[in-house]
Design an enzyme around this catalytic site. Sequence first.
Site, short mmCIF file in Angstrom:
data_model
loop_
_atom_site.label_atom_id
_atom_site.label_comp_id
_atom_site.label_asym_id
_atom_site.label_seq_id
_atom_site.Cartn_x
_atom_site.Cartn_y
_atom_site.Cartn_z
N HIS A 26 -7.62 4.64 7.05
CA HIS A 26 -8.90 4.29 6.44
C HIS A 26 -8.98 2.77 6.37
O HIS A 26 -8.01 2.08 6.70
CB HIS A 26 -9.05 4.89 5.03
CG HIS A 26 -8.03 4.41 4.05
ND1 HIS A 26 -6.75 4.91 4.00
CD2 HIS A 26 -8.09 3.45 3.09
CE1 HIS A 26 -6.07 4.29 3.05
NE2 HIS A 26 -6.86 3.40 2.49
N GLU A 52 0.06 4.55 1.79
CA GLU A 52 -0.03 5.50 2.89
C GLU A 52 1.06 5.26 3.95
O GLU A 52 1.49 6.18 4.63
CB GLU A 52 -1.41 5.44 3.54
CG GLU A 52 -2.52 6.03 2.70
CD GLU A 52 -3.11 5.05 1.69
OE1 GLU A 52 -4.06 5.42 0.98
OE2 GLU A 52 -2.60 3.89 1.61
N GLU A 78 -7.10 -3.18 7.30
CA GLU A 78 -6.67 -3.92 6.10
C GLU A 78 -5.66 -5.01 6.42
O GLU A 78 -5.64 -6.06 5.78
CB GLU A 78 -6.12 -2.93 5.07
CG GLU A 78 -7.19 -2.04 4.49
CD GLU A 78 -6.64 -0.94 3.60
OE1 GLU A 78 -5.57 -1.14 2.97
OE2 GLU A 78 -7.27 0.13 3.52
N HIS A 95 -1.23 0.90 6.62
CA HIS A 95 -1.69 2.01 7.45
C HIS A 95 -2.73 1.52 8.44
O HIS A 95 -3.27 0.41 8.31
CB HIS A 95 -2.31 3.10 6.57
CG HIS A 95 -3.38 2.56 5.68
ND1 HIS A 95 -4.66 2.31 6.11
CD2 HIS A 95 -3.33 2.19 4.37
CE1 HIS A 95 -5.36 1.81 5.11
NE2 HIS A 95 -4.58 1.72 4.04
N ASP A 111 0.86 -1.18 0.00
CA ASP A 111 0.00 0.00 0.00
C ASP A 111 0.90 1.23 0.00
O ASP A 111 2.13 1.11 0.02
CB ASP A 111 -0.94 -0.02 1.20
CG ASP A 111 -2.28 0.66 0.92
OD1 ASP A 111 -2.36 1.45 -0.05
OD2 ASP A 111 -3.24 0.42 1.68
N HIS A 118 -2.47 -0.14 -3.84
CA HIS A 118 -2.95 1.20 -3.47
C HIS A 118 -3.79 1.82 -4.59
O HIS A 118 -3.39 1.79 -5.76
CB HIS A 118 -1.77 2.12 -3.18
CG HIS A 118 -2.18 3.56 -3.00
ND1 HIS A 118 -2.81 4.01 -1.86
CD2 HIS A 118 -2.08 4.64 -3.83
CE1 HIS A 118 -3.07 5.30 -1.98
NE2 HIS A 118 -2.65 5.71 -3.17
#
Length: 282
Positions: free
Chosen positions: A116, A10, A135, A103, A8, A59
């Site tokens: 998120h 972030e 996640e 994240h 990802d 991402h």
Amino acid sequence: MKIYISVDMEGISGVATNMQLKKNDEYSRFRKLMTQDVNAAIEGAFRGGATEVVVSDGHGNMSNILIEELDPRARLISGNNRVMCQMEGIDDSFDGVFFVGYHGREGGSERSVISHTLAGIAVNEMKINGKVVGESELNAGVAGFFGVPVLLVTGDDVVTSEIKSTLPYVETVVVKRGIDRFAADLLPLQQAHELIRTKAELAVKKAKQIEPYRIEGPITFEIEFKGSNQALMTTTIPSVELIEPKRIRFTCDDYITAYKMMWGLVIIGMSATNGVLGHANA
């Protein structure tokens, strides 16, 4: 020794604000930094004894990693139409999984950098069998279904703490410490990359000692959406129950079926944000 790396953005080294991932000139810079973090993980994996590495770009539109700058020993899964989302291509042939640049979950901590859960525009909270997850836990369950352990997680101090509460033996790399959702205390890139290489090497060497994270069925998901419109439209799937104006629930017999169902419902929820036919003229 075959390693799967889900990536990802972030939680990548150097990232502190959402605009860095959206504004064109900034995004170009941070695609390079994303690729550099991945390369550090790949190098460490091969140092630790990996013989094959597959990288999954996870991402946004899932086509961020610069293949021309990616370590040539690794294959890349890129592109966004994926049934298995960030875990496309995982199966029981792998010996371990890395989560790079991850994240914290939505609402987990006020310090979590760009937090998120899968879709910031749509998802407010997600639970599996009553436990709130992000996640990293969602995707650890996918790996565990195939008998593959999660070996390494890199990101901010919040996500590494979250995953440690579920997987206490996983190796982690803190490349930044959260100050606010859009502010972070960042490690120098050279230091962050060396830590990723070192922990990736160690993670592969201890892979056979780590148990997969298995979630036995039946699996009940609850998803709280940010809008009642998003939640209601998911009930077009007959097995989905609306339990509150913004919250839905469903149950499946096994984890992979439940994961696919969850991802499909999130897609429906995102499409319903401004009306599913809002852009159609006929």
